[in-house]
Write a protein that holds these residues in place. Structure first.
Motif, PDB file in Angstrom:
ATOM      1  N   GLY A   1       0.805  -1.217   0.000  1.00 60.39           N
ATOM      2  CA  GLY A   1       0.000   0.000   0.000  1.00 60.39           C
ATOM      3  C   GLY A   1       0.834   1.260   0.000  1.00 60.39           C
ATOM      4  O   GLY A   1       1.974   1.290   0.485  1.00 60.39           O
TER       5      GLY A   1
ATOM      6  N   TYR B   1       4.455  -0.691  -3.438  1.00 58.41           N
ATOM      7  CA  TYR B   1       3.597  -1.220  -4.493  1.00 58.41           C
ATOM      8  C   TYR B   1       3.483  -2.743  -4.451  1.00 58.41           C
ATOM      9  O   TYR B   1       2.599  -3.306  -5.082  1.00 58.41           O
TER      10      TYR B   1
ATOM     11  N   VAL C   1      -0.436  -3.241 -13.417  1.00 53.59           N
ATOM     12  CA  VAL C   1      -1.024  -4.023 -12.320  1.00 53.59           C
ATOM     13  C   VAL C   1       0.027  -4.213 -11.232  1.00 53.59           C
ATOM     14  O   VAL C   1       1.160  -4.612 -11.517  1.00 53.59           O
ATOM     15  N   HIS C   2      -0.347  -3.900  -9.984  1.00 53.11           N
ATOM     16  CA  HIS C   2       0.562  -4.090  -8.863  1.00 53.11           C
ATOM     17  C   HIS C   2      -0.150  -4.806  -7.721  1.00 53.11           C
ATOM     18  O   HIS C   2      -1.372  -4.734  -7.587  1.00 53.11           O
TER      19      HIS C   2
ATOM     20  N   LYS D   1      -0.360  -4.217  -4.558  1.00 56.20           N
ATOM     21  CA  LYS D   1      -1.098  -3.435  -3.564  1.00 56.20           C
ATOM     22  C   LYS D   1      -2.544  -3.187  -3.991  1.00 56.20           C
ATOM     23  O   LYS D   1      -3.448  -3.149  -3.132  1.00 56.20           O
ATOM     24  N   GLN D   2      -2.780  -3.013  -5.290  1.00 54.42           N
ATOM     25  CA  GLN D   2      -4.145  -2.766  -5.770  1.00 54.42           C
ATOM     26  C   GLN D   2      -4.990  -4.031  -5.695  1.00 54.42           C
ATOM     27  O   GLN D   2      -6.130  -4.011  -5.223  1.00 54.42           O
TER      28      GLN D   2
ATOM     29  N   LEU E   1      -5.928  -5.187  -2.098  1.00 51.12           N
ATOM     30  CA  LEU E   1      -6.912  -4.315  -1.459  1.00 51.12           C
ATOM     31  C   LEU E   1      -8.323  -4.681  -1.925  1.00 51.12           C
ATOM     32  O   LEU E   1      -9.259  -4.751  -1.119  1.00 51.12           O
ATOM     33  N   GLU E   2      -8.475  -4.942  -3.225  1.00 50.89           N
ATOM     34  CA  GLU E   2      -9.782  -5.354  -3.744  1.00 50.89           C
ATOM     35  C   GLU E   2     -10.213  -6.691  -3.131  1.00 50.89           C
ATOM     36  O   GLU E   2     -11.367  -6.862  -2.725  1.00 50.89           O
TER      37      GLU E   2
ATOM     38  N   ARG F   1      -7.867   1.678   1.994  1.00 53.91           N
ATOM     39  CA  ARG F   1      -7.529   2.570   0.882  1.00 53.91           C
ATOM     40  C   ARG F   1      -6.031   2.443   0.618  1.00 53.91           C
ATOM     41  O   ARG F   1      -5.336   1.693   1.303  1.00 53.91           O
ATOM     42  N   ASP F   2      -5.545   3.189  -0.344  1.00 52.55           N
ATOM     43  CA  ASP F   2      -4.149   3.054  -0.767  1.00 52.55           C
ATOM     44  C   ASP F   2      -3.228   3.868   0.140  1.00 52.55           C
ATOM     45  O   ASP F   2      -2.809   4.977  -0.197  1.00 52.55           O
TER      46      ASP F   2
ATOM     47  N   THR G   1      -7.110  -9.929 -11.547  1.00 55.90           N
ATOM     48  CA  THR G   1      -7.791  -8.654 -11.811  1.00 55.90           C
ATOM     49  C   THR G   1      -9.249  -8.853 -12.197  1.00 55.90           C
ATOM     50  O   THR G   1      -9.951  -7.882 -12.482  1.00 55.90           O
TER      51      THR G   1
END
Length: 641
Positions: free
Chosen positions: A415, A419, A428-429, A431-432, A435-436, A459-460, A603
């Protein structure tokens, strides 16, 4: 090495051999668990063996056998293991061959430039000792001490019965002892002690023997230690230290720079507090626990000395804590190169201290009277009591959880500025993605299991690894689940695996832990002593059971809709984020973000949904096993509410 073997002129000079040997050993030391470690040890051993063919120094043969033996012991599956054993056989001739070799030995091979005399080695050692005495900065570098150690050892081995043998052993012990003052590595201390014992045994009539006995007496445990001034008050601490100074297994400072202590942070609840000391460089530290001293109005306290360091001008020197356990944490410049942090204690049952790296920080965990080794007893509700040795019975944590898994902390890894691993797909990393997944998982747990869920981040934002565990502890979590995606230099690697905190069981687990900890493989190996001190069998057992059910649940859900779902199993590894967790805790490597197929899936909302459902299924099965009536009771509570 090839150039040296082709150049017979260079082969006559010992320093040319040692340069090559040190380069190979540097390969091993750079990454002792890496793919080139065995090769480095093997080639260094072979070069020592080749040097022995010229020097006929027994010390060279022994060094060769030692290095080659380490290859066969520590890397038995390496292709170098069989080669090393063959070389060992070659350098270990039978008695008849050895006698013939000695009789046939050409005198001209014993040239002065190939085998310095004992006197020459001893002179080198003394010269290096003098350099160390005159330059405090040099004492902070391990390789400077190794120069003296090597020279003294070679002086002894050159003439084991000579006039300088006892003096060389005494100097060798002194160098190890001097190194130990900086490294605080028990290996160095033990080497000093062993050398003194060998000196006394081998040379009972030497003038150095009495000195050795006196030095050896200093290695005996002492129950009382000298008083030390408190850096943040004018009061002198009384000599009431209840335990010996503890020095963490942190190697000496890697550079000549002085570390800067930059911050004091804490997290707390009524029965647990975590204090973190932040520094900008790796360094060593010691700590003492001091009992309450009503005579001078001093409370019970712990002080931590951070060596080779100075205090940042911007640091808040007094940090009020004022929870049930601690009053405050205070920092001050104790002397020119030591920062002391004093933590005043109101009430505590036990505490643990360990260090983390990249960046360097010292973590102090303090537990209250209602906890035993970091696990709340809840004795009034369950009847669980500790054994007389202060440890909880094996089933204690299970009985506590019988009260119900009410709160689960979900930890989406990385986060903010961190990354995580980059994905195979551009942009695409890790951390994203995590989180999802973490948000989906939290929602499913709330609706299906009726548990309270806390996300370490929604959140980030950046969170340190020790902060994530502290959140779980201070929030009173019953379970801790850290979410990550795996990665490998080989983009063909794929699959799902779940980890618990423990010593790593294979090289892949070490690699994963190093990546998630954002540190080196060497630093991972330094965690062994920390883990042995922090873990208890009950928590490991429950974490393993939880990890097993979660792994099975995730696989079962994903295999219904997707092909190429690989089970990489439940594994053990030393993850910083799980250190000090009071509850059963796991880390899930959901899939390989570095793999083309799995990156695409990670993703995809449908894939995430099935993955999260599998994790929920695993958690539900775990809860049902420890408390079969848990969900019936919750449904009744829901209906009544």
């Amino acid at each position: 090495m090839l150039e040296l073997r082709k150049d017979t002129k260079r082969q006559k000079y010992r320093d040319q051999w040692m340069q090559c040997i040190q380069k190979y050993l540097a390969v091993y030391r750079h990454d002792p668990h890496g793919p080139w470690a065995a090769a480095g040890l093997y080639n260094a051993g072979i070069m020592y063996g080749d040097l022995y063919q010229l020097s006929y120094l027994e010390a060279d043969r022994q060094e060769s056998l030692d290095l080659l033996g380490r290859v066969t012991r520590h890397f038995p599956k390496s292709r170098y293991s069989a080669r090393a054993q063959k070389a060992i056989d070659q350098y270990t001739p039978d008695q008849a061959t050895a006698q013939k070799s000695a009789a046939d030995r050409p005198e001209k091979q014993a040239a002065t430039h190939l085998q310095p005399s004992a006197a020459q080695w001893y002179e080198r050692a003394e010269a290096n000792d003098q350099k160390l005495k005159e330059n405090l900065r040099l004492q902070k570098f391990r390789d400077q001490w190794i120069k003296s150690i090597t020279a003294y050892r070679n002086a002894y081995q050159a003439e084991p019965d000579g006039a300088l043998a006892a003096a060389s052993m005494y100097g060798l012990a002194g160098s190890y002892s001097g190194l130990y003052k900086w490294s605080r590595n028990d290996v160095d201390r033990n080497q000093a002690q062993k050398t003194l014992e060998d000196l006394i045994r081998q040379f009972p009539n030497s003038p150095f023997t009495e000195k050795a006995r006196n030095d050896l007496a200093r290695f005996a445990p002492s129950s009382v230690h000298a008083a030390s001034p408190d850096p943040v008050s004018d009061v002198i601490l009384s000599a009431d230290v209840s335990n010996r100074p503890v020095v963490e297994a942190v190697p000496g400072v890697a550079s000549g720079e002085t570390a800067v202590v930059e911050g004091l942070r804490f997290w707390s609840n009524p029965r647990y507090t975590r204090v973190v000391i932040d520094a900008n460089l790796d360094t060593i530290f010691t700590h003492h626990e001091l009992r309450e001293d009503p005579a001078i109005g001093k409370p019970q306290r712990i002080y931590i000395d951070v060596h080779n360091s100075r205090l940042s001008k911007d640091l808040q020197k007094v940090v009020p804590i004022n929870d049930n356990l601690l009053s405050d944490a205070r920092a001050g410049q104790y002397n020119s190169d030591t920062v002391r942090v004093v933590v005043d204690i109101k009430s505590s049952k036990t505490f643990k201290i360990f260090s983390l790296k990249n960046p360097f920080r010292i973590v102090l965990d303090v537990w209250g009277e209602d906890s035993v080794d970091g696990v709340q007893t809840a004795a009034t509700e369950t009847g669980v009591v500790a054994r007389s040795n202060g440890k909880l019975p094996q089933s204690a944590i299970v009985k506590q959880l019988a009260l119900g898994v009410r709160r689960i902390v979900i930890d989406p890894g990385h986060g903010g500025k961190d990354y995580g691993a980059p994905g195979y797909l551009k942009g695409v990393h890790e951390k994203q993605v995590v989180l999802e997944i973490g948000k989906r998982l939290a929602q499913k747990i709330r609706t299906q299991l009726n548990c309270d869920v806390v996300l370490t981040r929604d959140r980030d934002v950046f969170l340190s690894l020790e902060e994530r565990t502290a959140i779980a502890n201070t929030q009173g979590a019953d379970l801790f689940v850290s979410i990550h995606t795996n990665a490998s230099p080989d983009n063909r690697a794929y699959g799902i695996e779940t980890f618990i905190l423990n010593l790593a069981t294979d090289d892949d687990a070490i690699r994963v832990a190093a990546r998630e900890n954002a540190t080196s493989l060497k630093n991972i190996s330094d965690l062994d002593s920390i883990l042995k001190d922090l873990m208890n069998n009950a928590k490991v057992s429950e974490s393993t059971r939880l990890a097993s059910y979660v792994q099975k649940g995730a696989l079962a859900q994903l295999k219904q809709k997707y092909s190429h779902i690989k089970n990489k199993g439940v594994k053990k590894a030393p993850f910083y984020v799980l250190l000090g967790a009071e509850m059963p805790s796991i880390l899930i490597e959901t899939s390989f973000i570095s793999n083309p197929r799995e990156c695409q899936r990670l993703t995809n909302g449908h894939y995430q949904d099935l993955l999260c459902q599998g994790i929920v299924d695993g958690i539900k099965r775990y809860i049902e096993e420890i408390n079969p009536m848990a969900f019936q009771r919750r449904q009744m509570e829901k209906d009544e509410g």
